[in-house]
Design an enzyme around this catalytic site. Structure first.
Site, mmCIF file in Angstrom:
data_model
loop_
_atom_site.group_PDB
_atom_site.id
_atom_site.type_symbol
_atom_site.label_atom_id
_atom_site.label_comp_id
_atom_site.label_asym_id
_atom_site.label_seq_id
_atom_site.Cartn_x
_atom_site.Cartn_y
_atom_site.Cartn_z
ATOM 1 C CD GLU A 91 141.098 0.298 44.059
ATOM 2 O OE1 GLU A 91 140.253 0.282 44.264
ATOM 3 O OE2 GLU A 91 140.782 -1.083 43.309
ATOM 4 C CB CYS A 104 139.071 8.397 48.055
ATOM 5 S SG CYS A 104 139.846 6.945 48.895
ATOM 6 C CB CYS A 111 146.616 -2.740 52.732
ATOM 7 S SG CYS A 111 145.877 -2.657 54.792
ATOM 8 C CB CYS A 118 139.684 -4.836 53.893
ATOM 9 S SG CYS A 118 139.709 -3.177 53.097
ATOM 10 N N GLY A 175 145.119 0.172 51.847
ATOM 11 C CA GLY A 175 146.455 0.839 52.638
ATOM 12 C C GLY A 175 146.302 1.363 53.850
ATOM 13 C CG ASN A 313 130.502 -0.943 48.973
ATOM 14 O OD1 ASN A 313 129.285 -1.251 48.651
ATOM 15 N ND2 ASN A 313 131.370 -0.112 49.925
ATOM 16 C CB CYS A 356 138.110 -1.350 50.053
ATOM 17 S SG CYS A 356 136.703 0.080 50.739
#
Ligand code: SAH
Length: 368
Positions: A91, A104, A111, A118, A175, A313, A356
């Site tokens: 993304e 971003c 990850c 996350c 990541g 979030n 994220c």
């Protein structure tokens, strides 16, 4: 698999084009379009139509392909889901702000860090991204900004029409950048030399990989460093961020301040505000009570830093809740009283799953 022309050197591209029986200058024209982020050959308006079609049939422009594009209702944030050559997905997010256009970028597909709050880490690490794969994310955003010029939909928050280029980069997507340090550095060098983006407009965010921060110190470019802290004690931090078992909080901060002091830069501290629901259904603050604020202030007092407070979030798969606005302000007030610079990070693109790794995750689960 179609060859990706962006990955070719100038000599390779010239050879590819002349092998097709075409004049060399076509290679130069194509390179210019590639450097502007052309998503396909159809967009290359100064090539003969027949050639555009032929190339679209046998080659790809960039090493990333836009699979999905989502726009927030205020028109300020655009989020892209991108497919890589091997089917992996990443993304990137374009944010139109009053100070410029910020992108971003992701540094890895997935990850390995396992942070408990996350979404990016839920499917584990697939692989590191190449320099070109990271750089192409900026090109995708840059291409998108060109279309802004022909639309009045994307108004910057200060009311200006948006006709700018990418001006800021944050390596805060999926990541851990300092597990892919060499390629992240290669990418930043390139964004600086080829796109003219100043070191000071580039931020790398890490969960605290000390050898990586040390590499950045050696590299000695005055970029911004952000540390994802999220807790003021080792005990709590290790619970929500397993990497803390390896690199402890105080050592991470010491190394990070060493980096920011060398360049006389303010260190960014990211601090997500997390709560949980207890068995009675009541909200319990996890890392953002008054006591946590005092402890955090103690860690940072007198240091050149800025604390970004980020209300968590929501990620469906995770059992946290976001604390109330009051709790966030109470936490901030204590930091301010202690002389710590702080701001509350405005949530951007919440309506498009901009948090994220959510888009990638939803896609992988086939729910869109
Ligand atoms: N691995 C790097 C960069 C990627 S994450 C790092 O840890 O810094 C970018 C930031 O978003 C980090 O501070 C991360 O902790 C935070 N983050 C992750 N999930 C989040 C969520 N659901 N809500 C708010 N912030 C989140």
């Amino acid at each position: 698999m179609k060859p990706v022309l962006f990955d070719f050197t100038d000599a390779q591209l010239a050879e590819y084009i002349t092998d097709m029986g075409l004049p060399r200058f076509r290679a130069k024209q194509i390179r210019e379009w590639l450097n502007r982020g052309a998503p396909d050959f159809r967009s290359m308006k100064n090539l003969p139509e027949q050639l555009r079609e032929t190339l679209d049939g046998c080659a790809q422009t960039l090493p990333v392909r836009v699979m999905q594009k989502l726009e927030s209702s205020d028109g300020q944030t655009t989020k892209f889901l991108l497919a890589l050559h091997d089917g992996e997905q990443i993304e990137c997010v374009l944010m139109r702000t009053s100070y410029g256009n910020s992108v971003c970028v992701s540094s890895q597909a997935g990850c390995a860090m396992g942070c408990k709050f996350c979404a990016s880490t839920l499917l584990g690490l697939k692989r590191n991204l190449t320099v070109n794969e990271i750089y192409s994310q900026i090109l995708v955003a840059q291409w998108e900004l060109r279309t802004d010029r022909f639309s009045d939909k994307h108004i910057r928050p200060n009311g200006d029409a948006n006709n700018g280029d990418v001006s800021h980069i944050v390596v805060m997507g999926t990541g851990e950048p300092l597990q892919n340090t060499e390629n992240v550095i290669g990418f930043i060098e390139r964004a600086n030399s080829e796109m003219g983006i100043g070191w000071r407009k580039i931020t790398v965010s890490t969960c605290g990989i000390i050898p990586g921060i040390e590499k950045l110190i050696e590299w000695a470019r005055p970029i911004n460093l952000a540390i994802s802290l999220h807790a003021p004690t080792d005990e709590l931090r290790s619970k929500i961020m397993p990497i803390n078992n390896k690199y402890h909080l105080q050592d991470v901060l010491d190394t990070a301040f060493r980096f920011s002091d060398v360049h006389n830069r303010q260190l960014m501290i990211e601090y997500i505000l997390l709560a949980v629901r207890d068995e009675n259904g009541d909200t319990q603050l996890l890392n953002c009570t008054a006591e946590h604020a005092e402890k955090l202030a103690e860690l940072l007092r007198g240091k050149n830093c800025m604390v970004n407070l980020i209300p968590w979030n929501t990620v469906d798969e995770r059992d946290f809740v976001s604390p109330s606005g009051n709790a966030v302000h109470r936490f901030q007030d204590i930091l301010i009283k202690n002389g710590i610079h702080t701001r509350i990070r405005r949530e951007r693109g919440n309506d498009i799953g901009s948090a994220c790794g959510q888009l990638r995750l939803n896609h992988a689960k086939g729910k869109q």
